[in-house]
Design a protein around this motif. Structure first.
Motif, PDB file in Angstrom:
ATOM      1  N   SER A 156       0.804  -1.225   0.000  1.00 23.71           N
ATOM      2  CA  SER A 156       0.000   0.000   0.000  1.00 23.71           C
ATOM      3  C   SER A 156       0.836   1.274   0.000  1.00 23.71           C
ATOM      4  CB  SER A 156      -0.948   0.014   1.200  1.00 23.71           C
ATOM      5  OG  SER A 156      -0.214  -0.106   2.398  1.00 23.71           O
ATOM      6  N   MET A 159       1.885   2.043  -3.830  1.00 26.11           N
ATOM      7  CA  MET A 159       0.906   2.080  -4.911  1.00 26.11           C
ATOM      8  C   MET A 159       0.306   3.454  -5.235  1.00 26.11           C
ATOM      9  SD  MET A 159       0.999  -0.735  -6.388  1.00 26.11           S
ATOM     10  CE  MET A 159      -0.376  -0.500  -7.501  1.00 26.11           C
ATOM     11  N   LYS A 163       0.225   4.619  -9.096  1.00 21.15           N
ATOM     12  CA  LYS A 163      -1.031   4.788  -9.842  1.00 21.15           C
ATOM     13  C   LYS A 163      -1.136   6.196 -10.435  1.00 21.15           C
ATOM     14  CE  LYS A 163      -3.814   3.366  -6.574  1.00 21.15           C
ATOM     15  NZ  LYS A 163      -5.073   2.996  -5.877  1.00 21.15           N
ATOM     16  N   GLN A 204      -3.478  -8.651  -2.143  1.00 22.00           N
ATOM     17  CA  GLN A 204      -3.081  -7.346  -2.653  1.00 22.00           C
ATOM     18  C   GLN A 204      -2.790  -7.389  -4.149  1.00 22.00           C
ATOM     19  OE1 GLN A 204       0.092  -5.402  -0.481  1.00 22.00           O
ATOM     20  NE2 GLN A 204      -1.389  -4.427   0.881  1.00 22.00           N
ATOM     21  N   TYR A 208      -4.657  -4.714  -6.444  1.00 19.44           N
ATOM     22  CA  TYR A 208      -3.990  -3.670  -7.212  1.00 19.44           C
ATOM     23  C   TYR A 208      -4.152  -3.866  -8.717  1.00 19.44           C
ATOM     24  CZ  TYR A 208      -2.207  -1.960  -2.829  1.00 19.44           C
ATOM     25  OH  TYR A 208      -2.122  -1.453  -1.559  1.00 19.44           O
ATOM     26  N   GLU A 211      -7.399  -2.169  -9.141  1.00 20.05           N
ATOM     27  CA  GLU A 211      -7.234  -0.713  -9.038  1.00 20.05           C
ATOM     28  C   GLU A 211      -6.527  -0.141 -10.264  1.00 20.05           C
ATOM     29  OE1 GLU A 211      -5.454   0.486  -5.359  1.00 20.05           O
ATOM     30  OE2 GLU A 211      -6.978  -0.514  -4.123  1.00 20.05           O
ATOM     31  N   TRP A 212      -5.595  -0.902 -10.826  1.00 19.93           N
ATOM     32  CA  TRP A 212      -4.907  -0.469 -12.050  1.00 19.93           C
ATOM     33  C   TRP A 212      -5.912  -0.282 -13.184  1.00 19.93           C
ATOM     34  CZ3 TRP A 212      -0.277   1.000 -10.743  1.00 19.93           C
ATOM     35  CH2 TRP A 212       0.694   1.273 -11.715  1.00 19.93           C
TER      36      TRP A 212
END
Length: 314
Positions: A156, A159, A163, A204, A208, A211-212
């Motif tokens: 975390s 990232m 991002k 994770q 992620y 989230e990407w």
């Protein structure tokens, strides 16, 4: 009785005349057609000239190894070759494709190739459709640089900055592409998690990856004629898609920390991939089945926006 006989004779006469007339027509008409071959040829030419040629479509594909087609055993360019065939069969089009996929390229490197290549710029200008795979190598770079944090599910910290940088790079790449073609629809294909089936408890990694993809969606949401093609869940989960994690965990390595380097190397060099949609060769890229799935999703999204790439559609 005489009246009946006359009627019968009259009907017989009519039938006889009709029969003779029919025979004459059968004999005369074919002769007239054979005697006028010019008209026959002219009619054929007229029919040929009124038959419309198939509409054409030019598709330029830009991106990384997924556009190049790594993992495709037919060596036809993965989804690029498949979408050409599907469009020609389903839409009766003559399709020309230009494949500018390059293995290992990140978003900034793809942009630089656009700026450096006159031929790529020319093919972008001529494109009726542009497809893109981008972002997977950007994400992999972050994961490689923060592997210890990944193993401990503590990624975390790295990232948010990663991002933000990716969003800026993707926006810049899309703006660069639009310099050469402002009107063609762009179909942006999502990234996926190739390690999910091996390490489903490595939450994770999937978080992620998701989230990407959200970064990509947010980047294009206000852009004209740029559409997202989501292949994430199916390619990540493979044959376990829609099934419980418990089913998967029976056949998976549950904790990356418990895997020694030699064991990890053995897992990833196994000649049988655990995910039915990924390649046995590298356990990372799609196999033929995976590319067929990408093609089917791309085609579905293209059909929803058919008016942007097929003339005459509303």
């Amino acid at each position: 009785m005489k009246v009946i006989g006359k009627i019968a004779a009259f009907v017989g006469c009519i039938v006889g005349v009709a029969a003779v007339f029919y025979l004459v027509l059968q004999l005369v008409l074919p002769q007239k057609q054979e005697l006028d071959p010019v008209k026959k040829v002219t009619a054929k030419v007229e029919r040929a000239t009124t038959k419309k040629a198939k509409p054409t479509l030019t598709l330029t594909a830009l991106g990384d190894s997924l556009t190049f087609g790594v993992g495709d055993t037919t060596d036809k360019g993965g989804y690029v070759g498949l979408i050409k065939t599907k469009l020609e069969q389903k839409q009766a089009l003559t399709v020309t494709t230009h494949n500018y996929g390059k293995t290992g390229d990140r978003s900034d490197q793809i942009k630089q190739r656009v700026l450096d290549s006159k031929q790529l710029q020319s093919d972008l200008k001529k494109a009726d459709v542009i497809t893109m795979t981008v972002g997977g190598n950007d994400l992999m770079k972050v994961l490689q640089q923060n592997f210890n944090s990944l193993a401990e599910n503590k990624l975390s910290n790295a990232m948010p900055k990663a991002k933000t940088e990716y969003a800026a790079n993707l926006q810049s790449l899309l703006a660069t592409v639009r310099q050469y073609n402002k009107t063609a629809p762009i179909f942006l294909i999502s990234v996926y998690n190739p390690f999910y089936v091996y390490f489903p408890t490595l939450t994770q990694m999937q978080q992620y990856t998701d989230e990407w993809n959200e970064v990509a969606k947010d980047t294009i949401k206000n852009e004209s004629k740029i559409y997202f093609v989501d292949v994430n869940k199916r390619l990540s989960e493979g044959q376990y898609y829609g099934r419980s994690k418990a089913t998967l965990q029976k056949n998976a390595t549950t904790d990356l920390n418990d895997v020694a380097d030699s064991k990890l190397e053995q897992l990833l060099s196994d000649d049988k991939e655990k995910n039915d949609y990924l390649s046995d060769e590298d356990h990372f890229h799609p196999n033929d089945k995976g590319y067929r799935y990408i093609t089917s999703r791309l085609y579905q999204v293209m059909l929803k926006h058919k008016s942007t790439w097929l003339e005459g559609e509303k």
